[in-house]
Enzyme design. Structure first.
Site, short mmCIF file in Angstrom:
data_model
loop_
_atom_site.label_atom_id
_atom_site.label_comp_id
_atom_site.label_asym_id
_atom_site.label_seq_id
_atom_site.Cartn_x
_atom_site.Cartn_y
_atom_site.Cartn_z
N GLY A 92 20.80 -20.12 -76.65
CA GLY A 92 20.93 -20.36 -78.08
C GLY A 92 21.73 -21.61 -78.34
O GLY A 92 22.40 -22.12 -77.44
N CYS A 142 21.89 -18.74 -69.97
CA CYS A 142 22.60 -19.81 -70.67
C CYS A 142 23.58 -19.23 -71.70
O CYS A 142 24.55 -18.60 -71.32
CB CYS A 142 21.61 -20.79 -71.27
SG CYS A 142 22.39 -22.35 -71.74
N TYR A 143 23.30 -19.37 -73.00
CA TYR A 143 24.22 -18.78 -73.98
C TYR A 143 24.38 -17.28 -73.74
O TYR A 143 25.47 -16.73 -73.89
CB TYR A 143 23.71 -19.03 -75.42
CG TYR A 143 24.68 -18.53 -76.46
CD1 TYR A 143 25.71 -19.35 -76.91
CD2 TYR A 143 24.61 -17.23 -76.95
CE1 TYR A 143 26.64 -18.89 -77.83
CE2 TYR A 143 25.54 -16.76 -77.87
CZ TYR A 143 26.54 -17.59 -78.31
OH TYR A 143 27.46 -17.13 -79.21
N HIS A 166 17.88 -22.38 -67.00
CA HIS A 166 16.78 -21.72 -67.73
C HIS A 166 15.63 -21.37 -66.79
O HIS A 166 14.81 -22.22 -66.48
CB HIS A 166 16.27 -22.65 -68.84
CG HIS A 166 17.22 -22.72 -70.00
ND1 HIS A 166 17.17 -21.83 -71.04
CD2 HIS A 166 18.25 -23.54 -70.24
CE1 HIS A 166 18.14 -22.12 -71.89
NE2 HIS A 166 18.81 -23.15 -71.43
N GLU A 199 13.10 -19.65 -67.49
CA GLU A 199 11.84 -19.48 -68.22
C GLU A 199 11.03 -20.76 -68.35
O GLU A 199 9.85 -20.71 -68.66
CB GLU A 199 12.11 -18.87 -69.60
CG GLU A 199 12.83 -19.76 -70.61
CD GLU A 199 14.36 -19.75 -70.47
OE1 GLU A 199 14.86 -19.52 -69.36
OE2 GLU A 199 15.05 -20.00 -71.47
N ASP A 231 -8.56 -21.23 -81.48
CA ASP A 231 -7.59 -20.41 -82.20
C ASP A 231 -8.23 -19.61 -83.33
O ASP A 231 -8.07 -18.39 -83.42
CB ASP A 231 -6.45 -21.27 -82.75
CG ASP A 231 -5.79 -22.10 -81.68
OD1 ASP A 231 -5.94 -21.74 -80.50
OD2 ASP A 231 -5.14 -23.11 -82.01
N LYS A 253 -1.08 -21.38 -76.09
CA LYS A 253 -2.51 -21.68 -76.06
C LYS A 253 -3.25 -20.95 -74.93
O LYS A 253 -4.32 -20.38 -75.14
CB LYS A 253 -2.70 -23.19 -75.90
CG LYS A 253 -4.09 -23.67 -76.14
CD LYS A 253 -4.28 -23.93 -77.59
CE LYS A 253 -5.66 -24.45 -77.92
NZ LYS A 253 -5.74 -24.74 -79.37
#
Ligand code: XMP
Length: 530
Positions: free
Chosen positions: A71, A98-99, A186, A188, A244, A386
């Site tokens: 964050g 992280c945060y 991170h 992710e 989409d 996507k």
């Protein structure tokens, strides 16, 4: 034979089963959804909730593991966000990122302070042997992505360090007995190459979640949510033939059947055969009521004599809305408007940076409508990326031809004809573009490129054909590789392929006597020419 899409009643038979749930508490990082995505990729169901969600609501989810996201705040600031203390005693593993790591350490009695050196970007950690880090270099150096100003100085009681980098002594920490873990980097993001492995280690090996969740479950879950949201209401969905809006329509069709009407505004600025393919997909393949509004004349009238790119875009945006309004009347009353908003659109529009940004191009999305329309919005793809939308489309039976399609801009071929737009130029461009695309498919190069198209230039040059002089237009071919369209490189298409395409275009398309290949990356160029 036309293949039929799954009918609502078939899907109703497969209601979402009870899956192990990973709870992600969101502290506002721009990439929190990426954590959810990695967990989903590991085959585990993930739910994302704001950090200040009432504890009772969190308990009701019965999570098998909890992840605290990164964050923008600093735990050293007064009133910065905290996780509910109780989650550390729920008896399920917790991973702070992280945060998330910093607030966990602060809340459990450790100390976090501003680092001497802020660290943004690539770093290397030395890993200890630990369950969380299994497969991440095994004691060797592992590449990770760091982005922090604060760092943990003193660990809470019971914690040990399991990875360190030169500038971050506590890059990964653990209290294995209590099942509490934290990483300063991170895992992710794609820049941490083994980050997905780390998250898999956490949710499967440490938390013991079953990897039994798939896109088909997600499909069923979204369908259930749509039914709950829409009830007996009627939904209008603008479709363009892009992946989409096609997936949104297919989802809604599966959820609410004939409470859905689709509207296709045919701007006359589409590629060869495209409009006919869209009509065929919706009417014949899916059997969805479709209002096909052929508005070529209106668009071309209003664009006549206009050369300025921004003016073109604004006229197209405005005309689209006017035509859509008319089509809406034909579609009958509706309570909801469906939109194919994706997660990257959401993060781009909620910037934490807060600074003013420069408008490079005013984007116009087919289906992007003004605020004063009296509709409630349905945005079933809001949390997806996507490639997840593509996987979902496959799970819904959307034909591959629509799933794998390159992105196509709302203003269509109008922004691929610098200068004035005429019907004749559009036809010339359509013919050349179709050759380029067909050749890319034929030589298996289409899927190697993010986007490929032709641009008809307002420049004429001299050529010689047979014994005669020609004085015709120049056509530029553009093909790029990209991950998200934000940055791009020109695609290194083989010279002989380009030569072959150029020969075909000059021979087969009247009005073009020269072909060039655009080798500009983005930045400094943009993908489209206008
Ligand atoms: P640029 O040209 O800005 O394009 O590098 C990045 C990506 O966005 C697409 N694009 C648009 N898409 N409406 C859209 O729906 C628009 O107005 C628009 N302008 C550009 C472009 O095709 C590329 O994929």
């Amino acid at each position: 034979m036309t293949q039929t899409a799954p009918r609502p009643q078939d899907l109703a038979a497969t209601l979402p089963a009870a899956h192990d749930t990973v709870l992600i508490l969101d502290f506002g990082s721009q990439v929190t959804q990426l954590i959810a995505r990695r967990v989903r990729e590991a085959g585990v169901y993930a739910v994302l909730k704001p950090f200040n969600t009432p504890l009772a609501d969190l308990r009701a989810l019965s999570p098998k593991a909890i992840i605290l996201s990164g964050g923008p705040a600093s735990v050293t600031e007064e009133n910065s966000p905290r996780a509910p203390m109780e989650i550390f005693d729920m008896g399920v593993p917790v991973l702070g990122i992280c945060y998330g790591l910093q607030t966990m350490c602060t809340q459990l009695g450790g100390r976090v302070a501003a680092s001497d050196k802020r660290e943004f970007g690539r770093a290397f950690i030395r890993t200890e042997s630990a369950k969380l880090l299994a497969g991440m270099g095994d004691g060797a150096k592992a590449e990770v992505w760091m982005s922090h100003g604060d760092s943990v100085k003193d660990l809470p009681a019971g914690f040990k360090t399991i990875a360190a980098s030169d500038s971050c002594p506590h890059a990964a920490v653990a209290d294995e007995a209590r099942g509490l873990y934290g990483v300063q980097f991170h895992p992710e993001v794609a820049h941490t190459p083994q980050g997905a492995q780390l998250l898999r280690n956490f949710v499967i090996d440490i938390a013991g979640c079953k990897a039994d969740w798939s896109m088909a479950h997600f499909r069923d879950e979204i369908i259930e949510q749509l039914r709950a949201q829409v009830g007996t209401g009627r939904v209008l969905c603008g479709v363009s033939g892009g992946v989409d809006s096609t997936v949104v329509a297919a989802l809604l069709h599966a959820a609410i059947g004939d409470q859905l009407t689709c509207v296709f505004v045919d701007t006359g600025l589409m590629r060869k055969n495209e409009a006919a393919e869209v009509v065929e997909l919706f009417r014949d393949h899916f059997n969805i009521p479709l209002v096909h509004e052929n508005a070529e004349d209106i668009f071309l009238d209003r664009l006549a004599g206009i050369s300025d790119p921004e003016q073109k875009r604004k006229i197209i945006g405005k005309t689209f809305i006017d035509v859509f309004e008319g089509a809406k009347k034909k579609a009958g009353a509706a309570d909801f408007l469906a939109q194919g908003t994706l997660y990257p659109d959401v993060i781009e529009s909620v910037s934490f940076a807060g600074g003013p940004s420069v408008t490079i191009k005013s984007h116009h999305n087919v289906g992007g409508l003004p605020d004063d329309l009296q509709f409630k919005l349905v945005e079933p793809l809001r949390l997806l990326f996507k490639d997840e939308v593509r996987a979902l489309g496959r799970a819904l039976g959307v034909p591959e031809k629509f799933i794998g399609r390159h992105p196509f801009p709302g203003p269509g071929l109008a922004i691929r004809i610098p200068g004035e737009i005429t019907r004749e130029k559009l036809d010339t461009l359509r013919a050349a573009d179709a050759i380029f695309i067909a050749e890319l498919h034929d030589k298996k190069l289409y899927t190697e490129t993010w986007q490929a198209f032709a641009v008809l230039l307002p420049v004429k040059t001299v050529g010689v054909m047979g014994d005669g002089r020609t004085y015709d237009h120049v056509l530029a071919l553009r093909a790029v590789t990209s991950v998200d369209g934000m940055t791009a490189d020109y695609a290194p298409l083989p010279h002989d392929f380009l030569g072959h395409v150029a020969t075909r275009i000059v021979n087969e398309v009247r009005g073009i006597n020269r072909v060039v290949y655009d080798i500009t990356s983005k930045p400094p160029g943009t993908i489209e020419w206008e």
